[in-house]
Design an enzyme around this catalytic site. Structure first.
Site, PDB file in Angstrom:
ATOM      1  N   ASP A  83       0.844  -1.195   0.000  1.00  0.00           N
ATOM      2  CA  ASP A  83       0.000   0.000   0.000  1.00  0.00           C
ATOM      3  C   ASP A  83       0.886   1.254   0.000  1.00  0.00           C
ATOM      4  OD1 ASP A  83      -2.455   1.325   0.115  1.00  0.00           O
ATOM      5  OD2 ASP A  83      -2.540   1.284   2.312  1.00  0.00           O
ATOM      6  N   HIS A 211      -9.365   5.090  -2.009  1.00  0.00           N
ATOM      7  CA  HIS A 211      -8.553   5.210  -0.791  1.00  0.00           C
ATOM      8  C   HIS A 211      -9.346   6.003   0.226  1.00  0.00           C
ATOM      9  CE1 HIS A 211      -4.428   3.761  -1.824  1.00  0.00           C
ATOM     10  NE2 HIS A 211      -5.018   3.708  -3.004  1.00  0.00           N
ATOM     11  N   SER A 214     -12.717   4.221   4.729  1.00  0.00           N
ATOM     12  CA  SER A 214     -13.303   3.747   5.990  1.00  0.00           C
ATOM     13  C   SER A 214     -14.599   4.484   6.299  1.00  0.00           C
ATOM     14  CB  SER A 214     -12.313   3.921   7.149  1.00  0.00           C
ATOM     15  OG  SER A 214     -11.474   2.797   7.248  1.00  0.00           O
TER      16      SER A 214
HETATM   17  O1  TD3 Z   1      -4.278   3.247   1.950  1.00  0.00           O
HETATM   18  N1  TD3 Z   1      -5.119   3.190   2.993  1.00  0.00           N
HETATM   19  C1  TD3 Z   1      -4.656   2.626   4.260  1.00  0.00           C
HETATM   20  C2  TD3 Z   1      -3.616   3.492   4.926  1.00  0.00           C
HETATM   21  C3  TD3 Z   1      -4.173   4.791   5.433  1.00  0.00           C
HETATM   22  C4  TD3 Z   1      -3.884   5.065   6.888  1.00  0.00           C
HETATM   23  O2  TD3 Z   1      -5.068   4.981   7.676  1.00  0.00           O
HETATM   24  C5  TD3 Z   1      -6.391   3.678   2.835  1.00  0.00           C
HETATM   25  O3  TD3 Z   1      -6.692   4.276   1.825  1.00  0.00           O
HETATM   26  C6  TD3 Z   1      -7.444   3.445   3.927  1.00  0.00           C
HETATM   27  O4  TD3 Z   1      -7.887   4.647   4.459  1.00  0.00           O
HETATM   28  P1  TD3 Z   1      -8.800   4.759   5.779  1.00  0.00           P
HETATM   29  O5  TD3 Z   1      -8.035   5.640   6.723  1.00  0.00           O
HETATM   30  O6  TD3 Z   1     -10.093   5.384   5.331  1.00  0.00           O
HETATM   31  O7  TD3 Z   1      -9.041   3.392   6.333  1.00  0.00           O
HETATM   32 ZN    ZN Z   2      -4.577   4.952   0.898  1.00  0.00          ZN
END
Ligand code: TD3
Ligand code: ZN
Length: 308
Positions: A83, A211, A214
């Protein structure tokens, strides 16, 4: 099942109009939770590990745990994905460790530089069957009242996305459409730029990645705060908005924050409920179970349940 590339998983999602969760992990409990949830939901999975995760657990350790789990759940299609890889060195570290998919995130560089770095990664990864994700635009929320010029400066440019996909040969693209990482995504209503998303999909046709996806789910967040935590009015992408994003072409939904909140909400509850407990398993076990619940709920929302 041996670990497979994320392209194999996402091409099916793209063809059939659903999304697969890419769940971040850096320890055993989260990895076990992701596989257990996938097994219960009959869902494919993408395990996301950042450079920070490789540093925390060690990339060989991460790979070994994921490999052990994918052997233990032979029916579950699973990919191990880097990631936000920031440079060729990080990508090579992941590739050498056995990762089956990588993201090169050079989106903060000018377009030409982003393209150049991404092409280089594609050149290294494709010959060995490793899929590549890249990003266009900036991952930050944009208020409703900002000017068109300001929006354009931050979010993905669809024409550029078309050119980028054609020239780089990437397998999937993360277009910035107004989400951001972490627990504080929106001050007001959660609004994403779906017009832009639709255009990017129309012009590229490849699997797209959300991205900062969440949701900051209510039950887990309430528990977190009930037992002394403070999320300070955190706000994520609601389930109905996620569903719309999937309808308009998102096929990979990155999720880290929700798992963190769930795990620590349950840790807080367990620690508060049994002050003399000195066995970490009695604290981490229930927390792991709670992460499974949150992941299962998400798999249902994304439509990846029942695809295996
Ligand atoms: O790439 N990621 C995971 C790393 C982000 C740090 O939290 C994401 O796009 C997930 O984002 P989120 O914070 O909404 O879970
Ligand atoms: Zn991300």
């Amino acid at each position: 099942m041996p670990l497979i590339s994320a392209k194999a998983i996402l091409d099916d999602a793209n063809k059939n109009g659903y999304a697969v969760g890419a769940f971040n992990a850096n320890n055993m409990e989260f990895l076990q939770a992701i596989f257990a949830a996938a097994d219960s939901e009959k869902s494919p999975i993408i395990i996301a590990a950042s450079e920070g995760a490789m540093k925390y657990a060690g990339q060989e350790m991460l790979y070994s745990m994921v490999k052990t789990l994918s052997d233990a759940y032979p029916q579950i299609p699973a990919a191990l994905h880097l990631d936000h890889g920031s440079n060729i060195k990080a990508v090579m570290t992941a590739v050498k460790a056995g990762f089956t998919s990588v993201m090169i995130d050079a989106s903060h560089f000018p377009y030409e530089e982003n393209l150049k770095m991404t092409k280089q990664i594609v050149g290294v990864c494709h010959p060995v069957g490793i899929s590549v994700e890249a990003e266009l635009g900036r991952l930050q929320g944009v208020e409703d009242n900002v000017s068109v010029a300001e929006r354009d400066a931050v979010l993905v440019n669809p024409a550029e996305a078309h050119d980028f996909v054609e020239s780089s040969g990437i397998d999937f693209l993360a277009p910035a459409i107004g989400t951001s990482h972490g627990a504080f995504k929106f001050k007001g209503e959660a609004k994403l730029d779906f017009e832009r998303l639709k255009k990017v999909k129309e012009l590229t046709g490849i699997p797209l990645v959300l991205h900062g996806a969440s949701s900051v789910p209510e039950a887990a967040s309430k528990k977190f705060e009930e037992f002394g935590g403070d999320l300070k009015g955190a706000k994520g992408v609601p389930f109905d908005v996620l569903k719309e994003a999937v309808k308009f072409g998102i096929n990979k939904v990155n999720t880290d924050t929700d798992l963190r909140i769930a795990f620590l909400a349950k840790v807080r509850e367990s620690v508060a409920g049994d002050k003399s407990q000195i066995d970490p398993r009695k604290i981490f076990g229930p927390a792991r179970d709670y992460v499974i619940e949150v992941i299962r709920e998400r798999m249902k929302v994304l439509g990846s349940s029942g695809r295996v």
